[in-house]
Design an enzyme around this catalytic site. Structure first.
Site, PDB file in Angstrom:
ATOM      1  N   LYS A  53       3.678  -5.909  -2.209  1.00 27.54           N
ATOM      2  CA  LYS A  53       2.268  -5.736  -1.857  1.00 27.54           C
ATOM      3  C   LYS A  53       1.401  -6.363  -2.933  1.00 27.54           C
ATOM      4  CE  LYS A  53      -1.064  -2.170  -0.425  1.00 27.54           C
ATOM      5  NZ  LYS A  53      -1.229  -0.712  -0.170  1.00 27.54           N
ATOM      6  N   GLU A  57      -3.536   3.071  -6.645  1.00 29.75           N
ATOM      7  CA  GLU A  57      -2.461   2.445  -5.869  1.00 29.75           C
ATOM      8  C   GLU A  57      -1.089   2.702  -6.501  1.00 29.75           C
ATOM      9  OE1 GLU A  57      -2.608   0.917  -3.038  1.00 29.75           O
ATOM     10  OE2 GLU A  57      -4.757   0.573  -2.749  1.00 29.75           O
ATOM     11  N   ASP A 110      -6.724   9.738   2.918  1.00 28.89           N
ATOM     12  CA  ASP A 110      -6.794   8.636   3.887  1.00 28.89           C
ATOM     13  C   ASP A 110      -5.596   8.693   4.832  1.00 28.89           C
ATOM     14  OD1 ASP A 110      -7.867   6.407   5.111  1.00 28.89           O
ATOM     15  OD2 ASP A 110      -6.926   4.974   3.748  1.00 28.89           O
TER      16      ASP A 110
END
Length: 547
Positions: free
Chosen positions: A189, A210, A331
């Protein structure tokens, strides 16, 4: 004071300290591992553990138990609980011990420790990717095709480069877009960096959320003290079967990867795309590659019955795990849940994308809310009512302790209905809204009844009446694995019955040499997640709810 009283106090007071203790995330200085040292709390608890074992072991005198007693005392010193479980099994069969609450609590702690060690060994083996002195860098991997792109990142299939490939990668990473996806066990990623300066300090400070589930951080030695200081205030998520396996995080230069010009030209630096706005360096996250997202899986497959319960239980276990370690995802949606499909058995899921997470040790999961400038999180459609309806004031705060559980309730409803009642779609032209939602607004959810009941409970407006993710996970775990007569009878199981069942589960999880014979890997690891956080009062409470 009796020995039993001493042991009970040691367990009672020791648990509180250890519950708040968590290992620091591993930080690599030029890929050199930093080993965790033993803490005084750990040493104290090991002593209490041996005292408890000796106290129980003295109560059996037959020759078999005598031999096991010697083996157990010796092995416990080295952290091996196997003889202990064998001894307790014989003792349970004879009905001679494990009757007092403190002894039951001690055995539950042994079960948790044994399963956690097993899960830790699995995670360490999964992420043992680098040789001593080997740097984690983009050139060390062969980059495959683009497999996903969002507003903040692009994801590529990847595999480790062989030695010969590494030597030929001096001009940049090697690409392979022709091989099948099965040839790439990893996903790389690449975060889009529009704001942070092109140095590791600025990038990690900007994108630290992250890296919350990262098992290692591969950075240069100059930044190790700074990283340690930052992570003292950051709640990190230890490895878990249902949290994305993020092997490492590292900072490197942005390269011209396959389809980058056509798919995300604005995120590229000007040395690659003169019209780009990205910076030269960014954060890379190396993860296990999963088959698809839960949203894609729900489109391609009709999830119902036992499989729906297993998926929901895994999601709840993931949320319970991160909440227990001081992290709120904020989220949660089916796009942010990854699915791994094995040769047999149900899908195994993993929670991912922690970019909006709350992970501050100073504030915990209740954030001061003095102005509307405070970030409430990501997905507004699945935002819990206590978050969406919060109003700022001098003394107010936003409570995220049960907000992820609300989102899980909406995802379970999406699985059962085939559409999410909080999203606008052809099947749902008037979506529900957290700002005005009340319990009667929820559509009637189809079977299985246990899942419909749990989803309805999680979508309770008042968080004080809403079950926690951990409690909801216990309900589904008991529904899946507990003897059926326990769920039908009005009389709770005895302590001996509870411990026999728990030891049976523990033995299956610890001694299974291969998956797929009777249960799949997803099922065994789900049981392991339950045992790794086992607490008898919560189990009894969940049993009472089911009855």
């Amino acid at each position: 004071m009796s020995l039993r009283s001493i042991v009970f106090r040691l367990w009672t007071h020791g648990r509180a300290g250890l519950r708040n203790w968590q290992p620091a995330s591993k930080i690599l200085s030029v890929s050199v591992r930093r080993e965790a040292s033993s803490t005084p709390a750990q040493r104290h608890y090991e002593t209490a553990r041996q005292i408890l074992a000796n106290n129980i072991l003295r109560r059996v005198t037959n020759p078999v138990s005598s031999d096991l007693r010697k083996r157990t005392t010796k092995q416990l010193f080295y952290g091996n609980s196997t003889p202990f479980f064998a001894f307790v099994g014989i003792s349970l069969a004879s009905g001679s011990i494990i009757s007092k609450e403190d002894e039951l609590d001690g055995l539950c702690w042994e079960i948790r420790e044994a399963v956690e060690r097993m899960e830790g060994s699995v995670s360490e083996a999964e992420s043992d990717l680098f040789e001593s002195g080997e740097n984690a860098e983009l050139n060390g991997f062969v980059i495959g095709p683009l497999i996903g792109k969002g507003a903040n990142a692009a994801v590529y299939a990847a595999r480790k480069a062989e030695q010969a490939e590494r030597e030929s990668n001096e001009g940049g990473p090697k690409f392979d877009t022709e091989s099948p996806l099965s040839a790439f066990p990893f996903a790389m990623k690449m975060m889009f960096n529009f704001d942070a300066e092109s140095n590791a300090t600025a990038i990690l400070r900007s994108m630290f959320r992250e890296t919350i589930p990262a098992r290692m951080h591969c950075i240069s030695g100059d930044f190790v003290p700074w990283m340690q200081s930052m992570y003292e205030d950051l709640s990190v998520v230890p490895p878990h079967a249902n949290v994305v396996a993020m092997h490492c995080a590292f900072v490197d230069s942005v390269a011209e990867l396959p389809d980058s010009i056509s798919q995300y030209p604005a995120a590229l630096p000007q040395r690659i795309n003169p019209s780009g706005y990205g910076h030269n360096k960014t954060l890379f996250l190396l993860m296990k590659r999963y088959k698809m997202t839960l949203k894609e899986y729900l489109v391609s497959e009709r999830v119902e019955g036992r499989e729906a319960v297993l998926i929901a239980a895994q999601i709840l276990e993931a949320v319970a795990h991160i909440n227990r370690h001081g992290v709120a995802h904020r989220d949660l949606k089916s796009d942010n849940i990854l699915v791994e499909i094995g040769e047999s058995g149900p899908a195994q899921i993993a929670l991912t994308d922690f970019g909006c997470a709350l992970a501050d040790k100073k504030t915990g999961l209740v954030v001061p809310f003095r102005s509307y400038d405070v970030d409430r999180g990501g997905n507004a459609a699945l935002m819990a009512p206590e978050v969406a309806r919060a109003a700022p004031s001098l003394l107010s705060g936003i409570d995220y302790r049960k907000s992820d559980g609300w989102a899980v309730g909406a995802i379970i409803a999406e699985m059962l209905l085939g559409w999410n009642p909080f999203y606008r779609s052809a099947a749902n032209p008037k979506p529900l809204q957290s700002l005005s939602y009340s319990e009667p607004d929820l559509p009637v959810l189809p079977d299985p009844p246990i899942l419909a009941a749990v989803a309805s409970a999680l979508l309770t407006v008042n968080p004080a009446k809403r079950p926690s993710a951990e409690f909801a996970a216990n309900i589904l775990q008991l529904h899946l694995w507990a003897p059926s007569d326990w769920l039908k009878s009005q009389n709770p199981p005895s302590n001996s019955e509870l411990m026999q069942w728990l030891l049976c589960l523990t033995t299956k999880v610890l001694t299974t040499s291969s998956f797929g014979v009777r249960r799949s890997e997803a099922e065994y690891r789900l049981i392991g997640s339950f045992l790794a956080r086992l607490k008898l009062p919560l189990v009894r409470h969940a049993l009472a709810w089911l009855r």
